[in-house]
Design a protein around this motif. Structure first.
Motif, mmCIF file in Angstrom:
data_model
loop_
_atom_site.group_PDB
_atom_site.id
_atom_site.type_symbol
_atom_site.label_atom_id
_atom_site.label_comp_id
_atom_site.label_asym_id
_atom_site.label_seq_id
_atom_site.Cartn_x
_atom_site.Cartn_y
_atom_site.Cartn_z
ATOM 1 N N ASN A 269 5.794 5.641 14.425
ATOM 2 C CA ASN A 269 6.307 5.740 15.793
ATOM 3 C C ASN A 269 6.886 7.122 16.083
ATOM 4 O O ASN A 269 7.005 7.514 17.242
ATOM 5 N N SER A 270 7.222 7.871 15.033
ATOM 6 C CA SER A 270 7.764 9.223 15.172
ATOM 7 C C SER A 270 6.661 10.286 15.091
ATOM 8 O O SER A 270 6.944 11.476 15.065
ATOM 9 N N GLY A 271 5.416 9.847 14.976
ATOM 10 C CA GLY A 271 4.297 10.778 14.942
ATOM 11 C C GLY A 271 3.867 11.223 13.558
ATOM 12 O O GLY A 271 3.037 12.118 13.423
ATOM 13 N N VAL A 272 4.422 10.616 12.520
ATOM 14 C CA VAL A 272 4.059 10.965 11.142
ATOM 15 C C VAL A 272 2.889 10.076 10.714
ATOM 16 O O VAL A 272 2.912 8.862 10.918
ATOM 17 N N ARG A 273 1.875 10.688 10.128
ATOM 18 C CA ARG A 273 0.719 9.915 9.639
ATOM 19 C C ARG A 273 1.095 9.290 8.297
ATOM 20 O O ARG A 273 0.890 9.881 7.233
ATOM 21 N N ALA A 274 1.664 8.091 8.362
ATOM 22 C CA ALA A 274 2.182 7.407 7.181
ATOM 23 C C ALA A 274 1.403 6.124 6.921
ATOM 24 O O ALA A 274 0.784 5.561 7.825
ATOM 25 N N ALA A 275 1.466 5.674 5.675
ATOM 26 C CA ALA A 275 0.854 4.403 5.293
ATOM 27 C C ALA A 275 1.715 3.754 4.221
ATOM 28 O O ALA A 275 2.387 4.435 3.444
ATOM 29 N N ALA A 276 1.690 2.429 4.203
ATOM 30 C CA ALA A 276 2.491 1.659 3.251
ATOM 31 C C ALA A 276 1.641 1.239 2.053
ATOM 32 O O ALA A 276 0.459 0.953 2.182
ATOM 33 N N LEU A 277 2.292 1.217 0.897
ATOM 34 C CA LEU A 277 1.629 0.778 -0.326
ATOM 35 C C LEU A 277 2.609 -0.108 -1.086
ATOM 36 O O LEU A 277 3.665 0.359 -1.508
ATOM 37 N N HIS A 278 2.276 -1.390 -1.198
ATOM 38 C CA HIS A 278 3.144 -2.321 -1.916
ATOM 39 C C HIS A 278 2.334 -3.510 -2.417
ATOM 40 O O HIS A 278 1.161 -3.657 -2.082
ATOM 41 N N GLY A 279 2.978 -4.333 -3.227
ATOM 42 C CA GLY A 279 2.303 -5.459 -3.858
ATOM 43 C C GLY A 279 1.822 -6.525 -2.903
ATOM 44 O O GLY A 279 1.004 -7.365 -3.269
ATOM 45 N N GLY A 280 2.303 -6.520 -1.657
ATOM 46 C CA GLY A 280 1.854 -7.490 -0.668
ATOM 47 C C GLY A 280 0.513 -7.139 -0.053
ATOM 48 O O GLY A 280 -0.049 -7.909 0.711
ATOM 49 N N LYS A 281 -0.017 -5.983 -0.385
ATOM 50 C CA LYS A 281 -1.320 -5.546 0.111
ATOM 51 C C LYS A 281 -2.401 -5.982 -0.878
ATOM 52 O O LYS A 281 -2.173 -6.052 -2.081
ATOM 53 N N SER A 282 -3.586 -6.237 -0.356
ATOM 54 C CA SER A 282 -4.703 -6.573 -1.238
ATOM 55 C C SER A 282 -5.136 -5.319 -1.996
ATOM 56 O O SER A 282 -4.833 -4.194 -1.578
ATOM 57 N N GLN A 283 -5.863 -5.504 -3.078
ATOM 58 C CA GLN A 283 -6.338 -4.343 -3.838
ATOM 59 C C GLN A 283 -7.227 -3.435 -2.990
ATOM 60 O O GLN A 283 -7.059 -2.216 -3.025
ATOM 61 N N PRO A 284 -8.151 -3.992 -2.182
ATOM 62 C CA PRO A 284 -8.941 -3.099 -1.322
ATOM 63 C C PRO A 284 -8.074 -2.314 -0.333
ATOM 64 O O PRO A 284 -8.351 -1.141 -0.074
ATOM 65 N N GLN A 285 -7.021 -2.937 0.206
ATOM 66 C CA GLN A 285 -6.118 -2.227 1.118
ATOM 67 C C GLN A 285 -5.399 -1.102 0.384
ATOM 68 O O GLN A 285 -5.273 0.006 0.909
ATOM 69 N N ARG A 286 -4.916 -1.375 -0.833
ATOM 70 C CA ARG A 286 -4.213 -0.356 -1.610
ATOM 71 C C ARG A 286 -5.152 0.791 -1.961
ATOM 72 O O ARG A 286 -4.777 1.967 -1.866
ATOM 73 N N THR A 287 -6.372 0.473 -2.344
ATOM 74 C CA THR A 287 -7.360 1.499 -2.693
ATOM 75 C C THR A 287 -7.672 2.373 -1.482
ATOM 76 O O THR A 287 -7.717 3.604 -1.587
ATOM 77 N N ARG A 288 -7.872 1.755 -0.327
ATOM 78 C CA ARG A 288 -8.176 2.495 0.899
ATOM 79 C C ARG A 288 -6.996 3.389 1.300
ATOM 80 O O ARG A 288 -7.187 4.561 1.641
#
Length: 98
Positions: free
Chosen positions: A10-29
């Motif tokens: 929301n502040s304009g930073v290109r950020a992404a989350a990485l945590h155990g609640g994500k699927s392996q394909p999501q984490r890899t991507r």
């Protein structure tokens, strides 16, 4: 992690989350997007940060300081690989002081 990532986005930073609640394909991507620069800030939990290898990582920011010194060294070790230098910044809120 998700709350901080949303705030950064929301502040304009290109950020992404990485945590155990994500699927392996999501984490890899997400990690691939970070490695290519499509994502410039990776917000990760301590568990998710284990085993991450990214070349040319020059800054690690600890928002929730690890209590174990080995975890702190591990996080900081994401920088300064193969003779390179890097910085580690730790933010400590008054409520986190011991």
């Amino acid at each position: 992690v998700d709350k901080l990532t949303k705030h950064l986005l929301n502040s304009g930073v290109r950020a992404a989350a990485l945590h155990g609640g994500k699927s392996q394909p999501q984490r890899t991507r997400t990690l691939a997007q970070f490695k290519t620069g499509q994502v410039t800030v990776l917000v990760a939990t301590n568990v998710a940060a284990r085993g991450i290898h990214v070349d040319n990582l020059d800054l690690v920011v600890n928002v929730d300081p690890p209590s174990d010194h080995k975890d702190y060294l591990h996080r900081g070790g994401r920088t300064a690989r193969a003779g390179e230098s890097g910085s580690v910044v730790t933010l400590v809120l008054p409520s986190q002081r011991r």
